[in-house]
Design a protein around this motif. Structure first.
Motif, PDB file in Angstrom:
ATOM      1  N   ASP A   1      -3.243   0.760  -3.540  1.00  0.00           N
ATOM      2  CA  ASP A   1      -4.627   1.202  -3.390  1.00  0.00           C
ATOM      3  C   ASP A   1      -5.197   1.662  -4.736  1.00  0.00           C
ATOM      4  O   ASP A   1      -6.370   1.415  -5.041  1.00  0.00           O
ATOM      5  N   THR A   2      -4.369   2.323  -5.536  1.00  0.00           N
ATOM      6  CA  THR A   2      -4.824   2.769  -6.853  1.00  0.00           C
ATOM      7  C   THR A   2      -5.103   1.577  -7.762  1.00  0.00           C
ATOM      8  O   THR A   2      -6.085   1.570  -8.515  1.00  0.00           O
ATOM      9  N   VAL A   3      -4.256   0.559  -7.700  1.00  0.00           N
ATOM     10  CA  VAL A   3      -4.465  -0.647  -8.510  1.00  0.00           C
ATOM     11  C   VAL A   3      -5.832  -1.254  -8.207  1.00  0.00           C
ATOM     12  O   VAL A   3      -6.602  -1.594  -9.112  1.00  0.00           O
ATOM     13  N   HIS A   4      -6.175  -1.374  -6.933  1.00  0.00           N
ATOM     14  CA  HIS A   4      -7.451  -1.975  -6.552  1.00  0.00           C
ATOM     15  C   HIS A   4      -8.624  -1.083  -6.956  1.00  0.00           C
ATOM     16  O   HIS A   4      -9.652  -1.580  -7.431  1.00  0.00           O
ATOM     17  N   ALA A   5      -8.467   0.227  -6.772  1.00  0.00           N
ATOM     18  CA  ALA A   5      -9.539   1.144  -7.166  1.00  0.00           C
ATOM     19  C   ALA A   5      -9.800   1.074  -8.666  1.00  0.00           C
ATOM     20  O   ALA A   5     -10.956   1.071  -9.121  1.00  0.00           O
TER      21      ALA A   5
ATOM     22  N   ARG B   1       0.795  -1.218   0.000  1.00  0.00           N
ATOM     23  CA  ARG B   1       0.000   0.000   0.000  1.00  0.00           C
ATOM     24  C   ARG B   1       0.836   1.280   0.000  1.00  0.00           C
ATOM     25  O   ARG B   1       0.271   2.370   0.132  1.00  0.00           O
ATOM     26  N   HIS B   2       2.127   1.176  -0.164  1.00  0.00           N
ATOM     27  CA  HIS B   2       2.985   2.355  -0.122  1.00  0.00           C
ATOM     28  C   HIS B   2       3.520   2.668  -1.523  1.00  0.00           C
ATOM     29  O   HIS B   2       3.458   1.816  -2.415  1.00  0.00           O
ATOM     30  N   PRO B   3       4.047   3.866  -1.736  1.00  0.00           N
ATOM     31  CA  PRO B   3       4.569   4.214  -3.064  1.00  0.00           C
ATOM     32  C   PRO B   3       5.690   3.268  -3.505  1.00  0.00           C
ATOM     33  O   PRO B   3       6.470   2.786  -2.682  1.00  0.00           O
ATOM     34  N   ILE B   4       5.746   3.010  -4.801  1.00  0.00           N
ATOM     35  CA  ILE B   4       6.762   2.139  -5.389  1.00  0.00           C
ATOM     36  C   ILE B   4       7.698   3.018  -6.208  1.00  0.00           C
ATOM     37  O   ILE B   4       7.290   3.593  -7.220  1.00  0.00           O
ATOM     38  N   ALA B   5       8.937   3.146  -5.766  1.00  0.00           N
ATOM     39  CA  ALA B   5       9.875   4.062  -6.413  1.00  0.00           C
ATOM     40  C   ALA B   5      10.067   3.694  -7.883  1.00  0.00           C
ATOM     41  O   ALA B   5      10.340   2.543  -8.215  1.00  0.00           O
ATOM     42  N   GLY B   6       9.896   4.691  -8.753  1.00  0.00           N
ATOM     43  CA  GLY B   6      10.129   4.504 -10.178  1.00  0.00           C
ATOM     44  C   GLY B   6       8.914   4.082 -10.969  1.00  0.00           C
ATOM     45  O   GLY B   6       8.956   4.058 -12.191  1.00  0.00           O
TER      46      GLY B   6
END
Length: 236
Positions: free
Chosen positions: A199-203, A188-193
């Protein structure tokens, strides 16, 4: 200095705190700015990026030793709404640790990953397991033939661009059997790069597919979600 001699108007900043400001230097924390001219990664980069990751360590995310990873796998398997499935597809299998657990619930299971290095290690782990096949495949541009009553997308959705992720949902929608299961699990945290987070993927999955969420578990670090594909009547 005190605001007045009255109680409650004493100086709030004590000598130990003020001492920091009497030094001849100051301390700053500095984080280098990201190169705004570099585009985010997408599936076109996946093979090279993850071959590099897997070449760096045999188990780069410590799947075998980390309690976090072992617990997350157990929870992922526990939320499966059915005990067994005829045909399963795992998108982004890495070295095959989750694949091993999914195989116990699938008559046949196809596990795919963009990294050839990861696929070779997964094949070694799963050698001799009946009904399990591991293939190198960069999705969504490539897609396996056949239909599936279980599709698992675990820790991989944010390694696609937003457009590619939409294509992935379209691919899944076209190949999931009526009433089939889509299981999503993401950090659920930002993925560098990379452009997206979990959360955005699920939404975006819920928005694009419009499927009913039948199970949802989330905590600070990851989210697990089960979506039910429409039955034959809903498709009509």
């Amino acid at each position: 200095q005190p605001l007045s001699p009255l109680p409650g108007d004493e100086a709030l900043l004590g000598g130990d705190f003020l001492e920091h400001f009497s030094r001849g230097y100051e301390v700053f924390a500095w984080t280098p700015a990201q190169d705004a001219s570099r585009r985010p990664y997408s599936s076109h980069d996946a093979e090279a990026v993850f071959d590099g990751v897997h070449n760096g360590a045999p188990d780069p995310w410590n799947y075998a030793g980390s309690w976090y990873e072992r617990r997350k796998r157990a929870l992922t398997l526990a939320v499966l709404p059915a005990e067994s499935y005829a045909h399963g597809l795992e998108v982004g299998c890495s070295i095959g640790m989750l694949t091993e657990g999914l195989a116990d619930h699938c008559g046949s299971l196809l596990a795919v990953d963009a990294s050839g290095v990861a696929v070779r290690r997964a094949r070694q782990l799963l050698a001799g397991r009946p009904g399990v096949r591991v293939e190198q495949m960069v999705l969504p541009a490539s897609w396996p033939e056949g239909s599936f009553d279980l599709v698992v997308v675990s820790e991989v959705g944010y390694y696609l661009s937003r457009e590619e992720l939409g294509q992935l949902w379209d691919r899944i929608e076209a190949s999931v059997d009526p009433g089939g299961t889509l299981l999503l699990c993401h950090w659920r945290h930002p993925i560098a790069g990379w452009e997206l987070d979990g959360d955005t993927v699920h939404a975006l999955a819920r928005q694009r597919l419009g499927w009913r969420t039948t199970g949802l578990y989330q905590e600070r670090d990851f989210v697990l979600e089960v979506l039910a594909g429409p039955d034959r009547g809903d498709r009509a």
